[in-house]
Design a protein around this motif. Structure first.
Motif, mmCIF file in Angstrom:
data_model
loop_
_atom_site.group_PDB
_atom_site.id
_atom_site.type_symbol
_atom_site.label_atom_id
_atom_site.label_comp_id
_atom_site.label_asym_id
_atom_site.label_seq_id
_atom_site.Cartn_x
_atom_site.Cartn_y
_atom_site.Cartn_z
ATOM 1 N N GLY A 320 0.649 -1.072 -0.052
ATOM 2 C CA GLY A 320 -0.195 0.088 -0.038
ATOM 3 C C GLY A 320 0.916 1.423 -0.008
ATOM 4 N N ALA A 323 0.231 3.602 -3.141
ATOM 5 C CA ALA A 323 -1.257 4.276 -3.221
ATOM 6 C C ALA A 323 -0.934 5.542 -2.244
ATOM 7 N N THR A 373 -6.515 8.053 2.520
ATOM 8 C CA THR A 373 -5.086 7.243 2.049
ATOM 9 C C THR A 373 -4.519 6.597 2.995
ATOM 10 N N ARG A 375 -5.739 4.288 4.836
ATOM 11 C CA ARG A 375 -6.420 2.941 4.970
ATOM 12 C C ARG A 375 -5.539 1.978 4.138
ATOM 13 N N TYR A 376 -4.912 2.613 2.751
ATOM 14 C CA TYR A 376 -4.230 1.741 2.116
ATOM 15 C C TYR A 376 -3.034 1.109 2.635
ATOM 16 N N LYS A 379 -3.486 -0.977 6.471
ATOM 17 C CA LYS A 379 -3.997 -2.196 6.110
ATOM 18 C C LYS A 379 -2.636 -3.092 5.727
#
Length: 412
Positions: A320, A323, A373, A375-376, A379
């Motif tokens: 992630g 991103a 942003t 969250r990418y 996670k």
């Protein structure tokens, strides 16, 4: 060479690395060798030969780093990028035409003669001390190249023992905060396994994302405070050399402000340097639109690449980072445009009357941008054990959170 052929060659290069489970123990000499070669390069002064040797050694170590593991996910992730950071910093300082950076000491108590401690120091011991100091500082505190936006230091003149005690207290409360954040993440992950509601799933993901931000913020803060306490207690540094690592959250009224003022500036110089050089190579004047945004995007791209390398070290895939980091300059560009439109649309008198409204909207924009942003990357970091695997306290907090989340579901 086409894009597909380039990608196949890159994948072929990475195919030589063993799976994560088959990595060898990290050789203990890698990090000392990296620091030693940089210190020696500074000691002998800038030059083509020194730069070539330093670059070769650091890149060879970085190339072989994925073969090894320290046995700890957090250590592997955070420390694996130091070879690139040391290299970029060395290239940056080697390009200084004034004899190298100067150590000027405490700005409130200047050193005699307007500053001493450059590579032309009269004794080898002084020159070596200068080289070690230069290698050890990421923000240039006490140097003539100090990075911008270093926060004010309220404890600069405290007695050493009082300063150390304050840093110890900071380590304790920051450690407690990140443990609470990890605990909440554990609860959310347990509950998320059984939820079927898209709204509930989004709320849980958002909670995990912001708890991950709290974890990251306080992990960096605790590490900085621990380093300050240890070095001041041992007499290696003085309190003024350890200003706060973060700026005020009150200044985080835009995404640009978060990264330029509120967040740590530990890697600002090495990440900005390539963009500055590229802008000069392209003959883009300082302060122009092209120069500003070339530097903005290149800085985040370098940060993204290094974080992706760190992810590859511990998991053999991206988590992630692309991103998250590459959306930041896009969001900053959008907010710059919106602020430009606002300035053109509102008279100075109206702007003054609406100043509080403008700041409030800025806070909402910033929260929304990071909610989207974070969250990418969070996670991914939770998935590889970077968050929740940093020590006995984090592991216990994560397990306790998972247990309590499971108990809640059983009771519900």
């Amino acid at each position: 060479m086409g894009i597909s052929e380039f990608n196949s060659r890159v994948m072929e290069l990475f195919s030589h690395y063993p799976p994560v489970s088959e990595r060898l123990p990290l050789p203990p000499q890698q990090i000392p060798i990296a620091y030693a070669v940089v210190i020696l390069a500074y000691f002998f002064g800038p030059g083509f030969f020194q730069t070539q040797i330093t670059s070769y050694v650091l890149m060879i170590i970085a190339f072989y780093r994925p073969f090894f593991t320290s046995g700890d996910v957090v250590t592997d992730y955070t420390m694996s990028s130091m070879f690139f950071v040391l290299w970029i910093m060395h290239v940056y300082h080697a390009g200084n035409k004034d004899g190298g950076p100067r150590y000027i000491g405490n700005p409130e108590k200047p050193l005699p003669g307007g500053g001493v401690g450059d590579r032309d120091s009269p004794t080898y011991l002084q020159k070596l001390k200068w080289a070690v100091r230069l290698t050890a500082t990421p923000r240039g505190i006490g140097w003539d190249w100090q990075v911008k936006n270093v926060p004010p230091h309220p404890g600069a003149n405290l007695p050493p023992l009082q300063f150390v005690w304050g840093q110890v207290v900071e380590v304790v409360w920051r450690t407690a905060l990140k443990a609470v954040a990890v605990y909440v993440i554990g609860v959310c992950k347990a509950v998320q396994l059984s939820t079927t509601s898209l709204v509930a799933d989004w709320l849980l993901d958002t909670t995990v994302a912001w708890c991950g931000a709290v974890w990251s913020w306080n992990t960096i803060g605790a590490s900085n405070a621990a380093g300050a306490a240890i070095t001041v207690m041992l007499g290696i540094c003085e309190p003024w050399e350890w200003p706060p690592v973060f700026g005020s959250l009150g200044d985080a009224w835009s995404v640009r402000q978060v990264w330029s003022t509120s967040y740590h500036q530990l890697m600002r110089k090495p990440f900005q340097f390539p963009g500055l050089r590229l802008a000069r190579f392209l003959c883009l004047k300082k302060g122009t639109f092209g120069s500003r945004y070339l530097q903005l995007y290149s800085t985040f791209y370098i940060s993204c690449c290094i974080h992706r390398y760190q992810s590859y070290i511990v998991s053999r895939h991206e988590n992630g980072e692309f991103a998250f980091f590459m959306l930041q300059p896009v969001i900053i560009s959008v907010e710059d445009f919106l602020r430009w439109v606002w300035r053109k649309s509102v008279s100075p008198k109206q702007k003054e009357d609406l100043a509080r409204f403008e700041v409030l909207i800025g806070y909402f924009w910033t929260i929304a941008a990071f909610t989207f942003t974070l969250r990418y990357v969070i996670k991914g970091w939770v998935g590889i054990g970077l968050i929740g695997g940093g020590g006995p306290d984090e592991k216990a907090a994560l397990q306790l959170g998972l247990q309590h989340g499971t108990m809640y579901l059983q009771g519900w």
